[in-house]
Design an enzyme around this catalytic site. Structure first.
Site, short mmCIF file in Angstrom:
data_model
loop_
_atom_site.label_atom_id
_atom_site.label_comp_id
_atom_site.label_asym_id
_atom_site.label_seq_id
_atom_site.Cartn_x
_atom_site.Cartn_y
_atom_site.Cartn_z
N LYS A 12 -3.41 33.76 44.02
CA LYS A 12 -3.52 33.73 45.64
C LYS A 12 -1.91 33.40 45.97
CE LYS A 12 -6.57 33.61 48.90
NZ LYS A 12 -7.55 34.84 49.20
N THR A 57 -9.31 34.65 43.45
CA THR A 57 -8.12 34.15 44.16
C THR A 57 -8.74 33.09 45.37
OG1 THR A 57 -7.93 36.06 45.80
CG2 THR A 57 -6.81 36.16 43.65
N ASP A 58 -9.88 33.37 45.82
CA ASP A 58 -10.20 32.46 46.81
C ASP A 58 -10.43 31.05 46.15
OD1 ASP A 58 -11.15 32.27 49.80
OD2 ASP A 58 -12.97 31.65 48.58
N PHE A 155 41.48 36.19 50.35
CA PHE A 155 41.00 37.28 49.41
C PHE A 155 41.70 38.52 49.49
CE2 PHE A 155 38.13 41.20 48.94
CZ PHE A 155 37.85 40.81 47.61
N ARG A 172 40.93 32.97 55.72
CA ARG A 172 39.72 33.65 56.29
C ARG A 172 38.52 32.69 56.40
NH1 ARG A 172 36.28 37.20 51.71
NH2 ARG A 172 36.30 35.76 50.15
N GLN A 215 33.00 34.74 44.47
CA GLN A 215 32.50 34.60 43.07
C GLN A 215 33.16 33.45 42.61
OE1 GLN A 215 33.80 37.42 44.42
NE2 GLN A 215 32.88 39.21 43.66
N ASN A 241 27.77 37.46 51.42
CA ASN A 241 28.92 37.02 52.32
C ASN A 241 28.79 37.44 53.83
OD1 ASN A 241 31.56 36.79 53.11
ND2 ASN A 241 32.69 37.59 51.32
N HIS A 243 30.11 37.78 56.83
CA HIS A 243 31.55 38.41 57.05
C HIS A 243 31.73 37.88 58.47
CE1 HIS A 243 31.93 40.70 53.60
NE2 HIS A 243 30.94 41.50 53.76
#
Length: 288
Positions: A12, A57-58, A155, A172, A215, A241, A243
């Protein structure tokens, strides 16, 4: 050619439970989303439709609600272990249980019963259990922890080919939405303390790392968690990332000295990695 049944599980998904603990006039709220997946002797139900081995599942959903009432919900790791042990130990056809829980935080506004949803991130836990005497594993974590450094990120020095248009930069914005999971060495842990300390280690590493790449930041974040918490042996991180591009203001006769940015939501770079202790025990096959 023979056709055979491969690995399988059922359960569930996303049982949403809000548990209010009423301690006089001061209430506490636990808001969680619980997903259960069970596996074991399930060949007949797939091949012949015989449901004799199947716990509906109930019933799994009802168990989550009943356990929330009977046991309360403290640390989500403890609640996950409680459920996993119950399903395996009470059902002879079930040999493995996977319980994943997401917790949505609430903070008290004032008085004893008014709350505001806290933060944007979601606390997570994944518990695997094989029943009494069997193996257990706990992976804690979080998702959607949005962080940003307005400077201290560079970078450059990357590969450039005929399709490269990105300019190298020495300054940046670095922003990401962290999804992190950390694997515990055992189950004898003060879960809430461990979670808070791991989260703090992630934040401090992000803030204090002068980043030459996302990284590099990812590795330092995982490293800081492992160095801070002896009960943890492995960290997995997924970090898009987010940006931010400088807006060209020259058409308006204005300079833009790293002040005005356009925040792009897609496409985005996605950086993922694992950081582990060199003495980490082997990860269970069902890490995920």
């Amino acid at each position: 050619m023979a056709v055979v049944l491969g690995p399988n599980r059922y359960g569930k998904a996303e049982t949403r439970v809000v548990r209010v603990t009423r301690d006089g006039g001061a209430h506490r709220v636990k808001d969680v989303n619980v997903s259960v997946a069970l596996s074991g002797d399930m060949e007949d139900v797939h091949l012949t439709g015989d449901n004799a081995a199947v716990l509906p599942t109930d019933s799994q959903k009802n168990t989550v609600f009943a356990f929330a009432k009977k046991h309360g919900i403290a640390a989500i790791e403890d609640f996950g272990l409680l459920l996993a042990r119950h399903f395996v130990d009470s059902q002879p056809t079930i040999s493995h249980a996977r319980v994943e829980i997401h917790e949505y935080g609430w903070e008290r506004i004032t008085g004893g019963h008014s709350f505001v949803r806290s933060g944007g991130e979601v606390r997570t836990a994944v518990v695997h259990g094989d029943g009494e005497g069997g193996g257990e594993s706990v992976v804690s974590g979080l998702r959607d922890l949005v962080v940003l450094n307005s400077t201290g990120s560079e970078f450059h020095g990357f590969v450039e080919d005929e399709y490269t248009t990105l300019a190298p930069t020495g300054d940046r914005i670095l922003a990401t939405a962290v999804t992190a999971q950390w694997r515990h060495r055992g189950t004898d842990t003060r879960w809430d303390d461990s979670y808070r300390a791991a989260r703090e280690a992630l934040l401090m590493a992000f803030a204090e790392t002068h980043s030459l790449s996302l990284q590099q930041t990812l590795f330092q974040m995982g490293r800081r968690v492992l160095e801070a918490r002896a009960e943890l042996c492995e960290v997995r991180l997924s970090m898009p990332n987010k940006h931010h591009f400088l807006v060209d203001l020259e058409p308006f006769g204005m300079d833009n000295d790293n002040e005005v940015y356009f925040a792009a939501d897609r496409p985005y770079g996605l950086i993922e990695g694992t950081v582990r202790a060199d003495d980490a025990p082997p990860a269970p096959a069902a890490w995920n």
